[in-house]
Design an enzyme around this catalytic site. Sequence first.
Site, PDB file in Angstrom:
ATOM      1  N   ASP A  22       0.817  -1.223   0.000  1.00  0.00           N
ATOM      2  CA  ASP A  22       0.000   0.000   0.000  1.00  0.00           C
ATOM      3  C   ASP A  22       0.847   1.269   0.000  1.00  0.00           C
ATOM      4  O   ASP A  22       0.649   2.166   0.848  1.00  0.00           O
ATOM      5  CB  ASP A  22      -0.911   0.020   1.246  1.00  0.00           C
ATOM      6  CG  ASP A  22      -1.717  -1.257   1.429  1.00  0.00           C
ATOM      7  OD1 ASP A  22      -2.125  -1.833   0.415  1.00  0.00           O
ATOM      8  OD2 ASP A  22      -1.948  -1.659   2.588  1.00  0.00           O
ATOM      9  N   GLU A 229     -11.394  -0.179  -3.462  1.00  0.00           N
ATOM     10  CA  GLU A 229     -10.602   0.348  -2.345  1.00  0.00           C
ATOM     11  C   GLU A 229      -9.382   1.090  -2.909  1.00  0.00           C
ATOM     12  O   GLU A 229      -9.163   1.160  -4.113  1.00  0.00           O
ATOM     13  CB  GLU A 229     -10.151  -0.777  -1.399  1.00  0.00           C
ATOM     14  CG  GLU A 229      -9.220  -1.784  -2.039  1.00  0.00           C
ATOM     15  CD  GLU A 229      -8.880  -2.963  -1.136  1.00  0.00           C
ATOM     16  OE1 GLU A 229      -9.355  -3.039   0.015  1.00  0.00           O
ATOM     17  OE2 GLU A 229      -8.119  -3.843  -1.598  1.00  0.00           O
TER      18      GLU A 229
HETATM   19  O1  FUB Z   1      -3.203  -3.637   3.440  1.00  0.00           O
HETATM   20  C1  FUB Z   1      -4.508  -3.909   3.895  1.00  0.00           C
HETATM   21  C2  FUB Z   1      -5.512  -3.605   2.837  1.00  0.00           C
HETATM   22  O2  FUB Z   1      -5.222  -4.367   1.678  1.00  0.00           O
HETATM   23  C3  FUB Z   1      -5.494  -2.183   2.337  1.00  0.00           C
HETATM   24  O3  FUB Z   1      -6.070  -1.272   3.222  1.00  0.00           O
HETATM   25  C4  FUB Z   1      -6.190  -2.368   1.053  1.00  0.00           C
HETATM   26  O4  FUB Z   1      -6.136  -1.284   0.193  1.00  0.00           O
HETATM   27  C5  FUB Z   1      -5.485  -3.594   0.517  1.00  0.00           C
HETATM   28  O5  FUB Z   1      -4.290  -3.295  -0.112  1.00  0.00           O
END
Ligand code: FUB
Length: 332
Positions: A22, A229
């Site tokens: 991320d 997301e």
């Molecule tokens: O790293 C945890 C979660 O996985 C993140 O918040 C999302 O965007 C995905 O990458």
Amino acid sequence: MVKATNATKPNHPIVEHIYTADPSAHVFEGKLYIYPSHDLDHDGPSNDNGDQYKMEDYHVLSMDDIGAPVVDHGEVLHVKDVPWATKQMWAPDAAYKNGKYYFYFPARDKDNIFRIGVATADNPAGPFTPEENYIPGSFSIDPAVLVDDDNRAYMYFGGLWGGQLEKWQTGSFVADAEGPAEDAPALGPIVAELTDDMLTFKSEPQEISIVDEDGNPLLAGDEERRFFEGPWVHKYNGYYYLSYSTGNTHYLVYAMSKSPTGPFVYKGRILPPVVGWTTHHSIVEFKGKWYLFYHDSSLSGGVNHKRSVKYTELQYNEDGTIKMLDYKPYPD
Ligand code: FUB
């Protein structure tokens, strides 16, 4: 601990001594700073709620130049030091305004609900001191902050499934709420303008609309294009670019707007699916070139929750659209 690695290469993990994911990349004080999640090296099971992403702390990484060795500035914030948070320190971001650095991070609160917190420091490598409480009115995951040219700052956030965005459709948390029907408009990411001190929301968070070229909202069943997301907003030639992950279809895609709050018009893909379930990125300009920072699970041999940050150059077409990238998990 401050640790320097060997020189880095495009599309290779930028560090190998820890798992990182991320990546939010920014240019601060003339260097590239990367604010990633710090994946724990555990062998527990995975599920659709993301319980395998058990992260407890954050490290800050920096590079003097593209290709230069990476400095790991060590742990800059731990969940045990955040009064309101209990677990799962997921994708963070950082911003600079008025001589201070702000670090934004999601975590579960004492009721097991994802909230977004902020911590501050006088320098981009931290360590960061958290505020006592999460940002009032914050929810879900994956904060990304744009400080615009007029010095107004906007936080973009949200994530489906384990990120709980579906549960906030009424404005309050509804534990058993489901997403919209397949033929209904998809849920968009959320935007909220930040106050001048960068610590609270200036206005009520509002949902961003992502539409197709005819102005129709992307539908919830349009899983290869709708928001899942990892929102990120950058500016190029007067346009705001909202890029994000499509989650269960594993693309990085983008949409464009003339306004920081949209509506955004869907434009296309940036990156095909990578090794591992999640895909999450940032886009940054450094010394006149543009870069995509992303992650995959190639270093761990495909373990979803053991990811590694990589980068590659990003290019635009003459009309401002982004050239789709190739992806090779194990390049030469
Ligand atoms: O790293 C945890 C979660 O996985 C993140 O918040 C999302 O965007 C995905 O990458």
